[in-house]
Design a protein around this motif. Structure first.
Motif, PDB file in Angstrom:
ATOM      1  N   MET A 191      -3.256  -6.551 -50.105  1.00 30.64           N
ATOM      2  CA  MET A 191      -4.429  -6.087 -50.135  1.00 30.64           C
ATOM      3  C   MET A 191      -5.484  -6.755 -49.850  1.00 30.64           C
ATOM      4  SD  MET A 191      -3.060  -5.849 -54.154  1.00 30.64           S
ATOM      5  CE  MET A 191      -1.455  -7.043 -54.299  1.00 30.64           C
ATOM      6  N   ALA A 192      -6.276  -5.767 -49.686  1.00 31.74           N
ATOM      7  CA  ALA A 192      -7.619  -6.733 -48.955  1.00 31.74           C
ATOM      8  C   ALA A 192      -8.673  -5.567 -50.568  1.00 31.74           C
ATOM      9  CB  ALA A 192      -8.027  -5.741 -48.300  1.00 31.74           C
ATOM     10  N   PHE A 193      -9.716  -6.954 -51.210  1.00 29.01           N
ATOM     11  CA  PHE A 193     -10.175  -5.383 -52.007  1.00 29.01           C
ATOM     12  C   PHE A 193     -11.797  -6.053 -51.334  1.00 29.01           C
ATOM     13  CE2 PHE A 193      -6.612  -7.093 -54.795  1.00 29.01           C
ATOM     14  CZ  PHE A 193      -7.002  -5.764 -56.169  1.00 29.01           C
ATOM     15  N   VAL A 194     -12.398  -4.802 -51.071  1.00 29.87           N
ATOM     16  CA  VAL A 194     -13.680  -5.617 -50.332  1.00 29.87           C
ATOM     17  C   VAL A 194     -14.822  -4.300 -50.903  1.00 29.87           C
ATOM     18  CG1 VAL A 194     -12.808  -3.007 -49.249  1.00 29.87           C
ATOM     19  CG2 VAL A 194     -14.159  -4.269 -47.889  1.00 29.87           C
ATOM     20  N   THR A 195     -15.847  -5.309 -50.901  1.00 34.25           N
ATOM     21  CA  THR A 195     -17.411  -4.199 -51.062  1.00 34.25           C
ATOM     22  C   THR A 195     -18.233  -4.388 -50.352  1.00 34.25           C
ATOM     23  OG1 THR A 195     -18.100  -4.473 -53.022  1.00 34.25           O
ATOM     24  CG2 THR A 195     -18.083  -6.686 -52.003  1.00 34.25           C
ATOM     25  N   TYR A 196     -19.039  -3.581 -50.143  1.00 40.73           N
ATOM     26  CA  TYR A 196     -20.111  -2.917 -49.296  1.00 40.73           C
ATOM     27  C   TYR A 196     -21.355  -3.462 -49.565  1.00 40.73           C
ATOM     28  CZ  TYR A 196     -16.215  -0.905 -46.739  1.00 40.73           C
ATOM     29  OH  TYR A 196     -15.267  -0.864 -46.038  1.00 40.73           O
ATOM     30  N   PHE A 197     -22.533  -3.874 -48.529  1.00 49.38           N
ATOM     31  CA  PHE A 197     -23.817  -3.432 -49.139  1.00 49.38           C
ATOM     32  C   PHE A 197     -24.354  -3.052 -48.516  1.00 49.38           C
ATOM     33  CE2 PHE A 197     -21.183  -7.685 -50.376  1.00 49.38           C
ATOM     34  CZ  PHE A 197     -21.957  -7.859 -51.254  1.00 49.38           C
ATOM     35  N   ASP A 198     -25.799  -2.581 -48.808  1.00 48.53           N
ATOM     36  CA  ASP A 198     -26.514  -2.013 -48.252  1.00 48.53           C
ATOM     37  C   ASP A 198     -27.515  -2.168 -46.681  1.00 48.53           C
ATOM     38  OD1 ASP A 198     -27.295   0.011 -49.969  1.00 48.53           O
ATOM     39  OD2 ASP A 198     -28.491  -0.930 -51.455  1.00 48.53           O
ATOM     40  N   ASP A 199     -26.996  -3.681 -46.772  1.00 51.18           N
ATOM     41  CA  ASP A 199     -27.296  -4.290 -45.087  1.00 51.18           C
ATOM     42  C   ASP A 199     -26.429  -4.156 -43.878  1.00 51.18           C
ATOM     43  OD1 ASP A 199     -25.549  -5.956 -45.781  1.00 51.18           O
ATOM     44  OD2 ASP A 199     -27.013  -8.326 -45.835  1.00 51.18           O
ATOM     45  N   GLY A 200     -25.525  -3.577 -44.655  1.00 52.56           N
ATOM     46  CA  GLY A 200     -23.965  -3.444 -44.064  1.00 52.56           C
ATOM     47  C   GLY A 200     -22.879  -4.521 -43.519  1.00 52.56           C
ATOM     48  N   SER A 201     -22.912  -5.484 -44.826  1.00 55.88           N
ATOM     49  CA  SER A 201     -22.181  -6.744 -44.720  1.00 55.88           C
ATOM     50  C   SER A 201     -20.712  -5.926 -45.425  1.00 55.88           C
ATOM     51  CB  SER A 201     -23.236  -7.687 -45.211  1.00 55.88           C
ATOM     52  OG  SER A 201     -23.617  -7.276 -46.268  1.00 55.88           O
ATOM     53  N   ARG A 202     -20.158  -6.861 -45.369  1.00 51.99           N
ATOM     54  CA  ARG A 202     -18.518  -6.271 -46.394  1.00 51.99           C
ATOM     55  C   ARG A 202     -18.535  -8.107 -46.851  1.00 51.99           C
ATOM     56  NH1 ARG A 202     -15.309  -3.512 -42.241  1.00 51.99           N
ATOM     57  NH2 ARG A 202     -16.420  -5.079 -41.143  1.00 51.99           N
ATOM     58  N   GLU A 203     -17.806  -7.983 -48.085  1.00 50.54           N
ATOM     59  CA  GLU A 203     -16.930  -9.086 -48.244  1.00 50.54           C
ATOM     60  C   GLU A 203     -15.972  -8.487 -48.872  1.00 50.54           C
ATOM     61  OE1 GLU A 203     -17.218 -11.939 -52.649  1.00 50.54           O
ATOM     62  OE2 GLU A 203     -18.681 -10.091 -52.066  1.00 50.54           O
ATOM     63  N   PHE A 204     -14.792  -9.280 -48.397  1.00 48.89           N
ATOM     64  CA  PHE A 204     -13.726  -8.650 -48.592  1.00 48.89           C
ATOM     65  C   PHE A 204     -12.432 -10.451 -49.591  1.00 48.89           C
ATOM     66  CE2 PHE A 204     -14.391  -6.688 -44.425  1.00 48.89           C
ATOM     67  CZ  PHE A 204     -13.507  -6.143 -44.956  1.00 48.89           C
ATOM     68  N   CYS A 205     -11.386  -9.863 -49.787  1.00 51.71           N
ATOM     69  CA  CYS A 205     -10.802 -11.085 -51.088  1.00 51.71           C
ATOM     70  C   CYS A 205      -9.604 -10.561 -50.326  1.00 51.71           C
ATOM     71  CB  CYS A 205     -11.213 -10.887 -52.376  1.00 51.71           C
ATOM     72  SG  CYS A 205      -9.746 -12.239 -52.951  1.00 51.71           S
ATOM     73  N   PHE A 206      -8.537 -11.066 -49.962  1.00 48.91           N
ATOM     74  CA  PHE A 206      -6.929  -9.960 -49.107  1.00 48.91           C
ATOM     75  C   PHE A 206      -5.449 -11.387 -49.916  1.00 48.91           C
ATOM     76  CE2 PHE A 206      -9.547  -9.965 -45.602  1.00 48.91           C
ATOM     77  CZ  PHE A 206      -9.434  -8.818 -45.244  1.00 48.91           C
ATOM     78  N   ILE A 207      -5.125 -10.894 -50.223  1.00 47.23           N
ATOM     79  CA  ILE A 207      -4.227 -11.065 -50.867  1.00 47.23           C
ATOM     80  C   ILE A 207      -2.858 -10.678 -50.889  1.00 47.23           C
ATOM     81  CG2 ILE A 207      -3.190 -10.477 -53.185  1.00 47.23           C
ATOM     82  CD1 ILE A 207      -5.507 -10.935 -54.362  1.00 47.23           C
TER      83      ILE A 207
END
Length: 109
Positions: A93-109
């Motif tokens: 699984m990959a939990f992901v969130t997006y930010f207005d500046d185009g960056s992303r944050e992931f958490c892989f399980i």
């Protein structure tokens, strides 16, 4: 030279679970949507099959709902999944969130 009409790939198969709104770090409470079939090789081979190529994937999924989500999507799009190992482990699984500046944050399980 004859045209290529058959392609296989090998690699990770996982589901993506995304924040429903931007700018919500994974470290904070918030809503998620998904699961969505994901993993670069799975996305690639799904697109190849949609282009009309004979397509297949070598990989592994769990014997769980997320594994079924992946296999169902790929097979629906005519990807050969006969070389996908069904493991007793949990599907990635990959939990992901997006930010207005185009960056992303992931958490892989």
């Amino acid at each position: 030279m004859m045209g290529v009409n058959r392609v296989f790939t090998i690699g990770e198969m996982l589901v993506e679970i995304m924040r429903t709104e931007t700018n919500c770090p994974l470290s904070e409470p918030g809503l998620f949507a998904g699961p969505y079939p994901s993993g670069a090789p799975a996305i690639f081979i799904d697109a190849a099959a949609k282009w009309g190529l004979q397509a297949g994937i070598v990989g592994a999924v769990g014997q769980d709902a997320f594994g079924r989500c992946l296999i169902d999507r790929l097979e629906r799009d005519a990807v050969d999944c006969s070389c996908v190992y069904r493991s007793a482990r949990t599907t990635g699984m990959a939990f992901v969130t997006y930010f207005d500046d185009g960056s992303r944050e992931f958490c892989f399980i």
